[in-house]
Every structure is written in structure tokens, then in C-alpha cells.
Motif scaffolding. Structure first.
Motif, PDB file in Angstrom:
ATOM      1  N   ALA A   1       0.814  -1.214   0.000  1.00 35.19           N
ATOM      2  CA  ALA A   1       0.000   0.000   0.000  1.00 35.19           C
ATOM      3  C   ALA A   1       0.848   1.264   0.000  1.00 35.19           C
ATOM      4  N   HIS A   2       2.055   1.197   0.595  1.00 35.65           N
ATOM      5  CA  HIS A   2       2.894   2.392   0.658  1.00 35.65           C
ATOM      6  C   HIS A   2       3.280   2.891  -0.734  1.00 35.65           C
ATOM      7  N   GLN A   3       3.252   2.003  -1.724  1.00 32.09           N
ATOM      8  CA  GLN A   3       3.588   2.404  -3.082  1.00 32.09           C
ATOM      9  C   GLN A   3       2.578   3.399  -3.651  1.00 32.09           C
ATOM     10  N   PHE A   4       1.386   3.464  -3.047  1.00 27.14           N
ATOM     11  CA  PHE A   4       0.342   4.349  -3.564  1.00 27.14           C
ATOM     12  C   PHE A   4       0.293   5.686  -2.845  1.00 27.14           C
TER      13      PHE A   4
ATOM     14  N   ARG B   1     -11.122   7.239   3.798  1.00 29.39           N
ATOM     15  CA  ARG B   1     -10.277   6.054   3.663  1.00 29.39           C
ATOM     16  C   ARG B   1      -9.104   6.284   2.713  1.00 29.39           C
ATOM     17  N   ILE B   2      -9.314   7.108   1.699  1.00 29.70           N
ATOM     18  CA  ILE B   2      -8.263   7.287   0.687  1.00 29.70           C
ATOM     19  C   ILE B   2      -7.410   8.529   0.943  1.00 29.70           C
ATOM     20  N   ALA B   3      -7.702   9.279   2.003  1.00 27.67           N
ATOM     21  CA  ALA B   3      -7.070  10.587   2.201  1.00 27.67           C
ATOM     22  C   ALA B   3      -5.545  10.495   2.240  1.00 27.67           C
ATOM     23  N   GLU B   4      -4.992   9.485   2.882  1.00 27.97           N
ATOM     24  CA  GLU B   4      -3.534   9.418   2.982  1.00 27.97           C
ATOM     25  C   GLU B   4      -2.882   9.113   1.636  1.00 27.97           C
ATOM     26  N   TYR B   5      -3.656   8.520   0.715  1.00 30.58           N
ATOM     27  CA  TYR B   5      -3.123   8.196  -0.602  1.00 30.58           C
ATOM     28  C   TYR B   5      -3.413   9.297  -1.636  1.00 30.58           C
ATOM     29  N   CYS B   6      -4.341  10.181  -1.300  1.00 32.15           N
ATOM     30  CA  CYS B   6      -4.733  11.266  -2.213  1.00 32.15           C
ATOM     31  C   CYS B   6      -4.822  12.578  -1.423  1.00 32.15           C
ATOM     32  N   PRO B   7      -3.713  13.064  -0.879  1.00 33.80           N
ATOM     33  CA  PRO B   7      -3.779  14.268  -0.029  1.00 33.80           C
ATOM     34  C   PRO B   7      -4.285  15.501  -0.762  1.00 33.80           C
ATOM     35  N   TYR B   8      -4.222  15.481  -2.083  1.00 33.24           N
ATOM     36  CA  TYR B   8      -4.677  16.629  -2.876  1.00 33.24           C
ATOM     37  C   TYR B   8      -6.180  16.854  -2.793  1.00 33.24           C
ATOM     38  N   ILE B   9      -6.941  15.868  -2.279  1.00 35.94           N
ATOM     39  CA  ILE B   9      -8.394  16.078  -2.199  1.00 35.94           C
ATOM     40  C   ILE B   9      -8.756  17.158  -1.179  1.00 35.94           C
ATOM     41  N   PHE B  10      -7.810  17.522  -0.301  1.00 38.37           N
ATOM     42  CA  PHE B  10      -8.059  18.612   0.644  1.00 38.37           C
ATOM     43  C   PHE B  10      -7.756  19.977   0.022  1.00 38.37           C
TER      44      PHE B  10
END
Length: 365
Positions: free
Chosen positions: A3-6, A95-104
């Protein structure tokens, strides 16, 4: 790949505005998964046909804002603002926030529509959440231009899985495997992959007619059903059986043994519902008309030397599967003998498809 790869490790080249539209399909599992652990990890591998006609089209418009502590979005479904869908999508974004920080960093306006009636009893979470995932990864590609398309596809499946497990299988097609399996190269619990072998011609352009037996809300949600597998007396044997069935089905799909395909696919469908019948608390999602249809399919198959068969999802509707060379006869059989068991005689003709499609110069409103 873990998961860290994402995680996003590159600097982001922020843009002020962007808009992406994706069409993503539903899918129907041939080998089922029923039971999972957090975060959305399947207890066994599954394989599905990607559908073609049953799909969701979603446009997300992104507008840059000052970084927020929460995800800012509005949801429109079939042209109308929809507050009922927002909690599930908000949970997905968490759930996806850590993988898609740009959503903030963006306000999102989400417009979505289905090619099938929302109340038709077809689960739209697979197509709906995979469409959102594709829009998000399209934005990510704009923010990190060096990303390659193979990685983006895997990440979209990875993200979709965190919203709905089966959504991971709606990114590609025509046959997709989700869950780590020793005989499927590249398979993973984290994302779905295309079936890696050449399939026999009999399974190309396979047909799926979805008989809409019941359009009401299920008495037990799939989420609750999955949770009941944690203490299920037959759970471990079921997980082992499913993985063994995937091994068998892999060979069947390659060698064209359609009789064993029929036996395995129908057995998988009934086993899924057997797990529900033997849960505690127990529940039944099939309806009397579901059983009537199954009996008529068996009778037709026997009397006509047909290769028609059925599968079921976690509900009352019946997916009628058959090779393309039987299309005319089977559609006549469905109209004459099965449609009367459907809600208002409704059914949807579909076939195997090839996954998500980016729609250029089109926006859903």
C-alpha cells in the motif's frame, strides 16, 4: 507492491481547475468473495466478468481552494443534488485521504448517472466508486505528469477497493481477478488485475441478461453479510473452496470446458447464498421467483442441450449467462418464460465489456 507504493511521494504541480468524465462498468463475479478484513481485504480471491451496458458515468469538476481540514464536495445524481449518497462518499474520501492528499486542496462537484435505473436492484457501488476513483487518478496524473498509465490503473483499482471491494474489479476487463492467488500472476489483495491467460473463444463476448426479480432494498446489506463471516462455522472451508474454484475456473476459461463452467458458476452462486442461510443471524435474499427462474433455466438447459446457466449476486436478481451463439434462442426463452417472474417484466440485456472509458468533451450534468 504494498500500500505504501500508492502514497504520493512526488511534489504536486497544482492546477487551478480541471474536469474529468469517466464511464465505468458494473461487474458480476463468477467465483464470489464473501468475507473480508480491514481495510477491505478479501478473505479469498474472486474473478468477475466486466459488464458493458450496465455502467455509471461520472464527471468531477475540481476547483483549487485553500487547503481544508475536510474534503469539500457536492454530489449530484441524475441531475439532482443528492444528500443521501454523501455519507458513503465522505467515508470513502476518509479512507483514501492518505493516498490522495490533494483532495483537501480542491472543491469537488460530482455529477453521476447510471445507465440502469438506480432502483433496479443492481448494485451500483462497483461502477459508481470506480468512476470516482478514475476521476481522482486523472487529476493525480495532471498534478504528477511523470506517473505511468500502468501505475495509475493499479492505483485506481486500489482506491476503488477502499470504497467497495467489488469496485476494484470494474476498472479493467473482460475478466478480472481480485485477491492474492498463487496461480494468477500479479494478483493482489490490494487491487484487481486482468485475467492473465488467453480465454477460449466460447467465452468471448459472453452474454448476461439480468432479470430484475426484486427492486426493493435488501433486508441485510452486503456490509453486514460480510461481517457475519467472521464467526461463521463454515467460513474457513468456504475461503479454501473459493480459491480452489478459481484454480479450476482458470483452466476452464482457457480450455473451453463449458459444462464444467456451468457447474462451477452455479455452485458458486448457491454457495454464496448458503453462507447467508447458515450465518447467525441467518437471512435469505433470494425470493420465490428467484427459485422459479432457476428451475426453469435448468429445465430449458436439459431439454434444449443449451449452455445457459445462472449466477446470483447478494440479492434476488438472476444473471442469465450464455455464449453469444445462443443469443437469439435464449432471448426468446427469457421473453416467453422468465420475464413474467421479473418485477414489471423488467430485465436488462448485457454482455462482457472491457472496463473504464475516459469520455472526452463530455460532462454529466
Amino acid at each position: 507492491m504494498d500500500a505504501h507504493q500508492f502514497l504520493v511521494n512526488s511534489s504536486l504541480q497544482f492546477i487551478e481547475k480541471a474536469s474529468f468524465t469517466w464511464q465505468t462498468p458494473s461487474n458480476i463475479a463468477l467465483v464470489k468473495y464473501w468475507g473480508k478484513s480491514e481495510p477491505q481485504i478479501p478473505k479469498n480471491a474472486s474473478i468477475s466478468f466486466t459488464l458493458n451496458n450496465c455502467h455509471t458515468i461520472t464527471t468531477i469538476e475540481f476547483e483549487k481552494i485553500e487547503k481544508s481540514d475536510s474534503v469539500q464536495f457536492d454530489m449530484y445524481f441524475e441531475g439532482k443534488k443528492n444528500e443521501d449518497f454523501k455519507p458513503k462518499i465522505a467515508k470513502f474520501f476518509q479512507r483514501i485521504a492518505e493516498y490522495c492528499p490533494y483532495i483537501f486542496e480542491y472543491k469537488m462537484i460530482i455529477h453521476s448517472q447510471n445507465s440502469f435505473p438506480h432502483s433496479s436492484g443492481i448494485a451500483s457501488s462497483a461502477s459508481g466508486l470506480s468512476a470516482i476513483a478514475m476521476c481522482l487518478t486523472s487529476l493525480e496524473q495532471q498534478l504528477i505528469p511523470a506517473l505511468n498509465s500502468d501505475f495509475v490503473t493499479k492505483k485506481a483499482s486500489f482506491l476503488a477497493r477502499l470504497g467497495s471491494g467489488s469496485a476494484s474489479r470494474s476498472i479493467e476487463g473482460p475478466l478480472v481477478v481480485w485477491g492474492n492467488h498463487p496461480e494468477i500472476e500479479g494478483s493482489s489483495d490490494l487491487f484487481a488485475v486482468p485475467f492473465p491467460h488467453t480465454i477460449h473463444s466460447i467465452f468471448e463476448n459472453y452474454q448476461d441478461v439480468i432479470l430484475l426479480v426484486d427492486k426493493g432494498e435488501k433486508q441485510v446489506s452486503s456490509t453486514v453479510g460480510h461481517e457475519l463471516m467472521h464467526n461463521h462455522p463454515f467460513a474457513e472451508n468456504r475461503f479454501q473452496q473459493a480459491n480452489e474454484n478459481l484454480t479450476k475456473l482458470s483452466k476452464i476459461l482457457q480450455n473451453g470446458d463449458i459444462k464444467n463452467f456451468i457447474n462451477l458458476v452455479e455452485s458458486e452462486a448457491l454457495t454464496l447464498h448458503a453462507m447467508m442461510l447458515t450465518s447467525n443471524p441467518y437471512f435469505i435474499l433470494m425470493k420465490p421467483n428467484t427459485l422459479e427462474i432457476i428451475q426453469k433455466i435448468w429445465k430449458y438447459r436439459s431439454e434444449n442441450q443449451s449452455n445457459i446457466c445462472f449466477t446470483l449476486d447478494a440479492g434476488a436478481n438472476v444473471h442469465v449467462l450464455f455464449p453469444e451463439n445462443e443469443k437469439q434462442n435464449v432471448l426468446q426463452f427469457i421473453e416467453n418464460e422468465l420475464a413474467s417472474f421479473c418485477h414489471k417484466n423488467e430485465y436488462i440485456c448485457d454482455s462482457v465489456g472491457f472496463g473504464a472509458k475516459k469520455l472526452e468533451n463530455i460532462k454529466v450534468r
